[in-house]
Design a protein around this motif. Structure first.
Motif, PDB file in Angstrom:
ATOM      1  N   VAL A 193      19.135  41.617  13.856  1.00 52.16           N
ATOM      2  CA  VAL A 193      18.070  40.750  15.430  1.00 52.16           C
ATOM      3  C   VAL A 193      18.643  39.625  15.670  1.00 52.16           C
ATOM      4  O   VAL A 193      18.034  39.059  14.177  1.00 52.16           O
ATOM      5  CB  VAL A 193      16.977  41.759  14.618  1.00 52.16           C
ATOM      6  N   ILE A 194      18.093  39.289  16.534  1.00 57.29           N
ATOM      7  CA  ILE A 194      18.202  37.263  16.506  1.00 57.29           C
ATOM      8  C   ILE A 194      15.609  37.599  17.359  1.00 57.29           C
ATOM      9  O   ILE A 194      15.994  38.065  18.221  1.00 57.29           O
ATOM     10  CB  ILE A 194      18.513  36.704  17.875  1.00 57.29           C
ATOM     11  N   PHE A 195      15.145  37.148  16.369  1.00 55.39           N
ATOM     12  CA  PHE A 195      14.078  36.208  17.490  1.00 55.39           C
ATOM     13  C   PHE A 195      14.232  35.045  17.650  1.00 55.39           C
ATOM     14  O   PHE A 195      14.645  34.006  17.410  1.00 55.39           O
ATOM     15  CB  PHE A 195      12.968  36.689  15.591  1.00 55.39           C
ATOM     16  N   SER A 196      13.713  34.775  19.043  1.00 52.52           N
ATOM     17  CA  SER A 196      13.673  33.554  19.266  1.00 52.52           C
ATOM     18  C   SER A 196      12.485  33.188  20.237  1.00 52.52           C
ATOM     19  O   SER A 196      11.241  34.106  20.212  1.00 52.52           O
ATOM     20  CB  SER A 196      14.752  33.892  20.147  1.00 52.52           C
ATOM     21  N   ALA A 197      11.991  31.649  20.210  1.00 56.95           N
ATOM     22  CA  ALA A 197      10.611  31.080  20.822  1.00 56.95           C
ATOM     23  C   ALA A 197      11.143  30.258  21.069  1.00 56.95           C
ATOM     24  O   ALA A 197      11.606  29.441  20.566  1.00 56.95           O
ATOM     25  CB  ALA A 197       9.861  31.676  20.145  1.00 56.95           C
ATOM     26  N   ARG A 206      16.110  40.507  20.299  1.00 52.51           N
ATOM     27  CA  ARG A 206      17.205  41.348  21.175  1.00 52.51           C
ATOM     28  C   ARG A 206      18.516  41.051  20.103  1.00 52.51           C
ATOM     29  O   ARG A 206      18.256  40.365  18.332  1.00 52.51           O
ATOM     30  CB  ARG A 206      18.193  40.153  22.014  1.00 52.51           C
ATOM     31  N   PRO A 207      19.245  42.114  19.539  1.00 57.77           N
ATOM     32  CA  PRO A 207      20.259  42.166  18.883  1.00 57.77           C
ATOM     33  C   PRO A 207      20.910  41.793  18.521  1.00 57.77           C
ATOM     34  O   PRO A 207      21.560  40.591  19.413  1.00 57.77           O
ATOM     35  CB  PRO A 207      20.867  43.534  19.981  1.00 57.77           C
ATOM     36  N   LEU A 208      21.698  41.315  17.272  1.00 55.96           N
ATOM     37  CA  LEU A 208      22.402  40.462  16.682  1.00 55.96           C
ATOM     38  C   LEU A 208      24.233  40.523  17.344  1.00 55.96           C
ATOM     39  O   LEU A 208      24.166  41.597  16.931  1.00 55.96           O
ATOM     40  CB  LEU A 208      22.572  40.495  15.354  1.00 55.96           C
ATOM     41  N   GLY A 209      24.903  40.296  18.375  1.00 57.84           N
ATOM     42  CA  GLY A 209      26.035  40.603  18.735  1.00 57.84           C
ATOM     43  C   GLY A 209      27.071  39.674  17.571  1.00 57.84           C
ATOM     44  O   GLY A 209      27.032  38.860  17.371  1.00 57.84           O
TER      45      GLY A 209
END
Length: 353
Positions: A193-197, A206-209
């Motif tokens: 998963v990617i967390f962002s802000a 969002r899922p890590l792709g």
């Protein structure tokens, strides 16, 4: 109208995603069963490779920005074998499709050294500074537990953009934290998963792709209505956080669940999406100074998800001092509504009141 920092956010997420492909490959090919910390360890290879890919993307898109990163090239200048191994990994790691075109690359072995040394800025309160931890949670990485690729943009000392790539966390934001989250979490199905802000714009997961960015969704910290049911996270390593003090704090708060121990800024991401509630990192030494790359991205993500992050004295983390959080001691992160109560008990147990 384009949102502020939209370009920075896009490049940061793609850069972290590309670097995560490299770290996952290093784990699969070189790290399984390894506990070595020598110069050619998987951690060393992954750190240098991931940092080079991230800095190359920043160089191509934001050439005037300064960079504070954990690694520098001196070791590779004197070790041709290690340098060649990392160069082979870097040149063969690419995002699929058109996503790669947005990111700059590393041209050759000499350029690899130059790229790595772009991360030697001292930081500070002036201008735009990116801070990078290519593998945050080295022991978690080796044990197949939690680690993070962390990237944040500071502007005049304040965090404006934060991105955390967590390859071994569940994609599902609703998945509760389990006691075994700190090890053996590398089955790829449903993980990554990617967390962002971005400051003032909320937090996202969002899922890590492996190519362009997948669709994200907004995340918020969970409301803590009964402290007895709260879940708190801390470091696996007792040398990173005073676990006996944490246990005493939990008892005084009335928390009945055992703590969840996991490496890296994955803890920040986990509480930001409500899988956990409280993150405590309590000082084990009066002289130790936290590094800014270990906290900048997570700090912003938690605050944008409705949380509060301070040190044990109740002060906001100050990322404008330099490469370390020299004026801060420890970390207390919790939903804004209960942060004051948690901090009060932390200060009582630590004798700060």
């Amino acid at each position: 109208m384009t949102s502020p920092y939209a370009r920075e956010l896009e490049i940061a997420q793609l850069a972290v995603q590309r670097a995560a492909i490299l770290t996952k490959r290093v784990f699969r090919e070189k790290a399984k069963g390894t506990v070595s910390k020598d110069d050619a360890s998987p951690v060393t290879i992954g750190d240098f490779g991931a940092q080079a890919l991230i800095i190359a993307a920043l160089r191509a898109n934001f050439p005037g920005d300064a960079i504070v990163a954990e690694e520098e090239a001196a070791q590779l200048r004197s070790d041709a074998g290690l340098r060649g191994l990392i160069w082979d990994l870097v040149r063969s790691t690419r995002l699929s499709g058109a996503a790669e075109e947005a990111l700059g690359g590393v041209r050759d072995e000499a350029d690899l050294l130059e790229v790595l040394d772009l991360g030697r800025s001292e930081g500070g309160r002036k201008g735009r500074v990116w801070t990078i931890d290519p593998i945050d949670g080295t022991k978690g990485f080796l044990r197949g537990g939690q680690y993070a690729l962390a990237l944040a943009l500071l502007e005049d000392g304040d965090v404006k953009v934060g991105v955390l790539g967590c390859p071994n966390l569940p994609v599902d934001d609703e998945a509760p934290l389990e006691a075994d989250i700190g090890a053996n979490q590398t089955d790829e199905e449903g993980r990554g998963v990617i967390f962002s802000a971005v400051v003032g714009q909320g937090a996202t997961s969002r899922p890590l792709g492996t190519g362009g960015l997948t669709e994200g969704k907004s995340i918020r910290m969970k409301e803590v209505t009964e402290m007895a049911n709260a879940c708190f996270c801390e470091s696996v390593e007792s040398g990173h956080s005073n676990q006996s003090d944490s246990a005493q704090i939990a008892q005084k708060l009335g928390i009945t669940k055992p703590s969840v121990r996991m490496d890296s800024q994955a803890k920040y991401g986990s509480i930001a999406r409500g899988a956990g509630d409280i993150y405590l990192r309590l000082p084990t030494s009066k002289t130790y100074q936290e590094k800014i790359w270990d906290h900048a991205a997570g700090d912003l993500i938690v605050r944008e998800a409705g949380g509060q992050v301070t040190d044990t004295k109740g002060q906001r983390l100050d990322f404008g001092v330099g490469r370390t959080l020299a004026t801060n001691s420890g970390v207390v992160a919790a939903p804004a509504a209960v942060h004051g109560r948690v901090l009060e008990v932390v200060q009582e147990v630590l004798g700060l009141k």
